[in-house]
Enzyme design. Structure first.
Site, PDB file in Angstrom:
ATOM      1  N   THR A  29       0.760  -1.167   0.149  1.00 11.75           N
ATOM      2  CA  THR A  29       0.036   0.012   0.012  1.00 11.75           C
ATOM      3  C   THR A  29       0.766   1.332   0.116  1.00 11.75           C
ATOM      4  OG1 THR A  29      -0.202  -0.208   2.366  1.00 11.75           O
ATOM      5  CG2 THR A  29      -2.136  -1.052   1.279  1.00 11.75           C
ATOM      6  N   SER A  42      -4.071  -1.755   7.042  1.00 12.49           N
ATOM      7  CA  SER A  42      -4.672  -1.494   5.613  1.00 12.49           C
ATOM      8  C   SER A  42      -5.075  -2.771   4.913  1.00 12.49           C
ATOM      9  CB  SER A  42      -3.781  -0.771   4.704  1.00 12.49           C
ATOM     10  OG  SER A  42      -2.616  -1.256   4.779  1.00 12.49           O
ATOM     11  N   ARG A  95      22.022  -4.015   2.841  1.00  7.82           N
ATOM     12  CA  ARG A  95      22.954  -3.457   1.803  1.00  7.82           C
ATOM     13  C   ARG A  95      24.397  -3.646   1.987  1.00  7.82           C
ATOM     14  NH1 ARG A  95      19.618   1.958   0.967  1.00  7.82           N
ATOM     15  NH2 ARG A  95      17.376   1.262  -0.107  1.00  7.82           N
ATOM     16  N   CYS A 113      17.963   5.047  -3.586  1.00 10.67           N
ATOM     17  CA  CYS A 113      17.140   5.610  -4.784  1.00 10.67           C
ATOM     18  C   CYS A 113      18.258   6.594  -5.367  1.00 10.67           C
ATOM     19  CB  CYS A 113      16.004   6.469  -4.686  1.00 10.67           C
ATOM     20  SG  CYS A 113      15.943   7.205  -2.895  1.00 10.67           S
ATOM     21  N   GLN A 147      16.347  15.999  -3.558  1.00 13.01           N
ATOM     22  CA  GLN A 147      15.667  14.761  -3.480  1.00 13.01           C
ATOM     23  C   GLN A 147      14.225  15.215  -3.347  1.00 13.01           C
ATOM     24  OE1 GLN A 147      19.384  12.274  -1.582  1.00 13.01           O
ATOM     25  NE2 GLN A 147      17.208  11.376  -1.322  1.00 13.01           N
ATOM     26  N   ARG A 193      16.549  17.796   0.689  1.00 14.60           N
ATOM     27  CA  ARG A 193      15.071  17.670   0.095  1.00 14.60           C
ATOM     28  C   ARG A 193      14.520  18.696  -0.140  1.00 14.60           C
ATOM     29  NH1 ARG A 193      13.154  12.678  -0.115  1.00 14.60           N
ATOM     30  NH2 ARG A 193      13.441  12.251   2.323  1.00 14.60           N
ATOM     31  N   HIS A 220      14.352  12.408  -8.478  1.00 22.69           N
ATOM     32  CA  HIS A 220      15.640  12.975  -7.680  1.00 22.69           C
ATOM     33  C   HIS A 220      16.382  13.807  -8.719  1.00 22.69           C
ATOM     34  CE1 HIS A 220      14.143  11.292  -4.135  1.00 22.69           C
ATOM     35  NE2 HIS A 220      14.903  10.369  -3.945  1.00 22.69           N
TER      36      HIS A 220
HETATM   37  P1  A2P Z   1       0.079   0.109   5.853  1.00 15.46           P
HETATM   38  O1  A2P Z   1      -0.602   1.058   4.635  1.00 15.46           O
HETATM   39  O2  A2P Z   1      -0.560  -1.121   6.347  1.00 15.46           O
HETATM   40  O3  A2P Z   1       0.729   1.366   6.739  1.00 15.46           O
HETATM   41  P2  A2P Z   1       5.129   4.587   2.875  1.00 15.46           P
HETATM   42  O4  A2P Z   1       6.687   4.366   2.761  1.00 15.46           O
HETATM   43  O5  A2P Z   1       4.824   4.681   1.507  1.00 15.46           O
HETATM   44  O6  A2P Z   1       4.626   5.051   3.953  1.00 15.46           O
HETATM   45  O7  A2P Z   1       4.744   2.957   2.963  1.00 15.46           O
HETATM   46  C1  A2P Z   1       5.181   1.971   3.842  1.00 15.46           C
HETATM   47  C2  A2P Z   1       4.615   0.659   3.533  1.00 15.46           C
HETATM   48  O8  A2P Z   1       4.948  -0.372   4.734  1.00 15.46           O
HETATM   49  C3  A2P Z   1       3.004   0.688   3.539  1.00 15.46           C
HETATM   50  O9  A2P Z   1       2.697  -0.306   2.595  1.00 15.46           O
HETATM   51  C4  A2P Z   1       2.691   0.231   4.880  1.00 15.46           C
HETATM   52  O10 A2P Z   1       1.654  -0.575   5.105  1.00 15.46           O
HETATM   53  C5  A2P Z   1       3.631  -1.064   5.105  1.00 15.46           C
HETATM   54  N1  A2P Z   1       4.117  -1.315   6.386  1.00 15.46           N
HETATM   55  C6  A2P Z   1       4.194  -0.302   7.429  1.00 15.46           C
HETATM   56  N2  A2P Z   1       4.417  -1.290   8.749  1.00 15.46           N
HETATM   57  C7  A2P Z   1       4.001  -2.384   8.422  1.00 15.46           C
HETATM   58  C8  A2P Z   1       4.067  -3.698   9.069  1.00 15.46           C
HETATM   59  N3  A2P Z   1       4.210  -3.720  10.445  1.00 15.46           N
HETATM   60  N4  A2P Z   1       3.608  -4.722   8.611  1.00 15.46           N
HETATM   61  C9  A2P Z   1       3.565  -4.766   7.084  1.00 15.46           C
HETATM   62  N5  A2P Z   1       3.692  -3.578   6.223  1.00 15.46           N
HETATM   63  C10 A2P Z   1       3.983  -2.658   7.075  1.00 15.46           C
END
Ligand code: A2P
Length: 334
Positions: free
Chosen positions: A9, A38, A99, A129, A156, A229, A236
């Protein structure tokens, strides 16, 4: 081929779904994981709805995946990528967790795909990136020139900080205060990305140093960076200053770029032609331009390089690694 995306997500995770579809990988099943927050969200893949599942400690044990693309942050990679690897799932990890591990490959496919075969580890690291686009702009020149020092000035985009970064720019445009960055990003630039370290560089800056050395196989190369930033949504821009062992010839540099993979040279300032984020967005090639030899030192070259950080800087690089591994029939072979 059964593929999982962890962090589906997120800004990079969503781009991974899009790029997997575009590149046409032979996927039988795609499973999307995120946090409980989510779980149940519906995302589209090839015109069909997929329901996001909560990532659990047994997600890779209860079901076998051939490949898992991780982009959910360092702590999730640290906890879950080894579990996936134990279950013989090939992990391509977008966090910085693995990494620098000596036994794990850090890969930009156009540059060092062969590092995967030497490492034969179930975890492959996707580089930072800014580093990905920078090494793509440096490597072609090493065919002819020996590099003695690299200085980076990256500008960035906020999407590099994920949804939280994008939201801060959009909030700022409406006159609202930031929730992610320590200062407003609208009408401002912030000369800090990631945490400061004891040497007063930030972690982002040192990632660029260490990862440039590892990917180019030049462990003693002096590299420096000042990461900033800027209020740009995506892509970037990096000013790269390269110092070589002998005087540089601009025409030769352009010729080297013209035959390089993953790079497109757009360099004609008199006709207003140069790389910019609005040109790079949505593409997987890194743009290079503003190429010129230093006025005072003919061994120094300046190159301005722009790349889509969500695509080649993250999702597309990971998908290209997966694509090449599938085509080389590597999956499940170690
Ligand atoms: P979620 O949507 O449930 O928070 P970004 O860097 O764009 O904020 O995205 C971070 C991604 O990592 C999102 O898909 C977020 O899901 C996921 N994420 C964050 N915490 C967890 C967790 N504990 N388990 C699985 N996915 C996670």
């Amino acid at each position: 081929m059964k593929i999982a995306i962890v962090g589906a997500t997120g800004a990079v995770g969503r781009m991974m779904i899009e790029v997997l579809e575009e590149y046409g990988l032979a996927i039988d099943t795609l499973v999307l994981f995120a946090s409980s927050r989510s779980a149940g969200t519906v995302l589209m893949y090839k015109g069909k709805p997929l329901i996001v599942q909560e990532l659990r400690t047994d997600s890779f044990q209860s079901e076998h995946f051939d490949i898992a693309l991780f982009s959910a942050g360092g702590s999730i990679s640290e906890a879950y990528a080894p579990l996936a690897a134990q279950a013989k799932t090939l992990v391509i990890d977008n966090s910085s967790t693995f990494r620098q591990d000596l036994d794990k490959a850090l890969v930009v496919p156009e540059i060092n795909f062969q590092a995967i075969a030497s490492a034969r580890n179930y975890i492959i690291a996707n580089p930072n990136c800014s580093t990905i686009q920078s090494v793509l702009a440096i490597k072609p020149l090493l065919e002819t020139y020996k590099v003695e020092r690299v200085d980076y000035a990256p500008y960035q985009a906020v999407s590099g900080a994920g949804h939280k970064g994008i939201d801060d720019l959009l909030r700022g445009e409406k006159g609202e205060p930031p929730l992610n960055f320590p200062y407003p990003i609208v009408h401002n630039v912030i000369p800090q990305i990631d945490q400061p370290l004891d040497n007063l560089y930030t972690k982002e800056e040192m990632k660029m140093v260490w990862e440039t050395q590892k990917i180019l196989g030049l462990e003693h190369l002096p590299v420096s960076a000042t990461c900033v930033r800027v209020p740009v949504l995506n892509s970037h821009s990096i000013d790269i200053r390269l110092e070589f062992d002998r005087p540089v010839d601009r025409e030769e540099v352009i010729a080297l770029y013209e035959k390089a993979e993953g790079v497109r040279c757009i360099d004609d300032i008199k006709n207003l032609i140069y790389p910019m984020p609005i040109e790079a967005n949505g593409h997987d090639q890194v743009l290079v331009g503003r190429i010129r030899v230093d006025v005072f030192n003919p061994k120094i070259l300046h190159v301005f390089c722009v790349g889509d950080n969500l695509r080649k800087g993250a999702a597309a690089n990971a998908v290209q690694i997966a694509d090449r591994l599938i085509k080389a029939d590597f999956i499940g072979k170690w």
